[in-house]
Write an enzyme that holds these catalytic residues in place. Sequence first.
Site, PDB file in Angstrom:
ATOM      1  N   LYS A 144       0.857  -1.188   0.000  1.00  0.00           N
ATOM      2  CA  LYS A 144       0.000   0.000   0.000  1.00  0.00           C
ATOM      3  C   LYS A 144       0.899   1.246   0.000  1.00  0.00           C
ATOM      4  CE  LYS A 144      -4.309   1.326   2.326  1.00  0.00           C
ATOM      5  NZ  LYS A 144      -5.059   1.186   3.579  1.00  0.00           N
TER       6      LYS A 144
HETATM    7  O1  G3P Z   1      -9.031   2.342   4.296  1.00  0.00           O
HETATM    8  C1  G3P Z   1      -8.824   3.630   4.736  1.00  0.00           C
HETATM    9  C2  G3P Z   1      -9.520   3.816   6.018  1.00  0.00           C
HETATM   10  O2  G3P Z   1      -8.892   3.077   7.009  1.00  0.00           O
HETATM   11  C3  G3P Z   1      -9.711   5.185   6.452  1.00  0.00           C
HETATM   12  O3  G3P Z   1     -10.878   5.134   7.166  1.00  0.00           O
HETATM   13  O4  G3P Z   1     -12.527   5.881   8.771  1.00  0.00           O
HETATM   14  O5  G3P Z   1     -10.086   6.456   9.084  1.00  0.00           O
HETATM   15  O6  G3P Z   1     -11.427   7.549   7.305  1.00  0.00           O
HETATM   16  P1  G3P Z   1     -11.248   6.329   8.139  1.00  0.00           P
END
Ligand code: G3P
Length: 215
Positions: free
Chosen positions: A87
Site C-alpha cells: 500500500k
Molecule cells: O481504508 C482507509 C480507512 O482506514 C480510512 O478510514 O474511517 O479512518 O477515514 P477512516
Amino acid sequence: MKFFIDTANLAQIKEAQDLGVLDGVTTNPSLMAKEGIKGQENILKHYVDICNIVTGDVSAEVISTDFDGMVKEGEALAKLHPQIVVKIPMIKDGIKAIKYFTEKGIKTNCTLVFSAGQALLAAKAGATYMSPFIGRLDDVSTDGLKLIEDIRIIYDNYGYETEILAASVRHPMHIIECAKIGADVITAPLSAIAALLKHPLTDSGLAQFLADAKK
Ligand code: G3P
C-alpha cells in the site's frame, strides 16, 4: 463486488472470514497502532498472522515517503507472504514506486486518493487497487460517492484494470451506493458489513415463523 475488512484486529478479521463473504483485508499505520502493534518485527509478524486467517489480498502500508525507501520497504513486505499487497500513498514518489512494483509483478494499493486526477495517475502507473477515501471526503462536506462515480466513468472510458477500492467506508449505505455505482471493492469496518444483515422485518418475521412452528 469484493468485500475487504478495514482493520488490523485479528478477532474481527476471523469473524468476517467465518461469515464466508470476505475477500481481503486492508490495514494502515493508524489501524496497526490502534491494536497496539509496535516495532518492525511485531508489525511484520502481524501481517503474516492476518494472511494466515484470510485467503485474499492483505494491504500492508509503507511508511517511507521517498522512492528508494518505499521500494525497500515494499519489497520486504511483498516477501513476507504471497497475499501481501504493498500500500503506497498518492504522492509523486508513490506513483514512481507503483510503476516500479507493477513492472516487477508486485501488487499495489494506491492509498489516500481524494480526486479523479489522482485516480487517473494511479491507473496509469498500473496500481492493482486505488483507494478513494469516501468517508473523509464526506467529513469535509464533499460528496465521496460522486468521486467514485467519476472514477468509474474514467476507468471504463479507457478500460483501466486498476480496481476501485472504496475506502473510509463508514456505514451500510456507503456499501450499497458503491455497489450501485460499480466500485470493484469496498473496504469497511466489521460494523458496516454486519449492518447489511439487519432488517427489523426479518427479525419480526422470523420470530413469527418460529412461534407458529410450535403450534
Ligand atoms: O481504508 C482507509 C480507512 O482506514 C480510512 O478510514 O474511517 O479512518 O477515514 P477512516
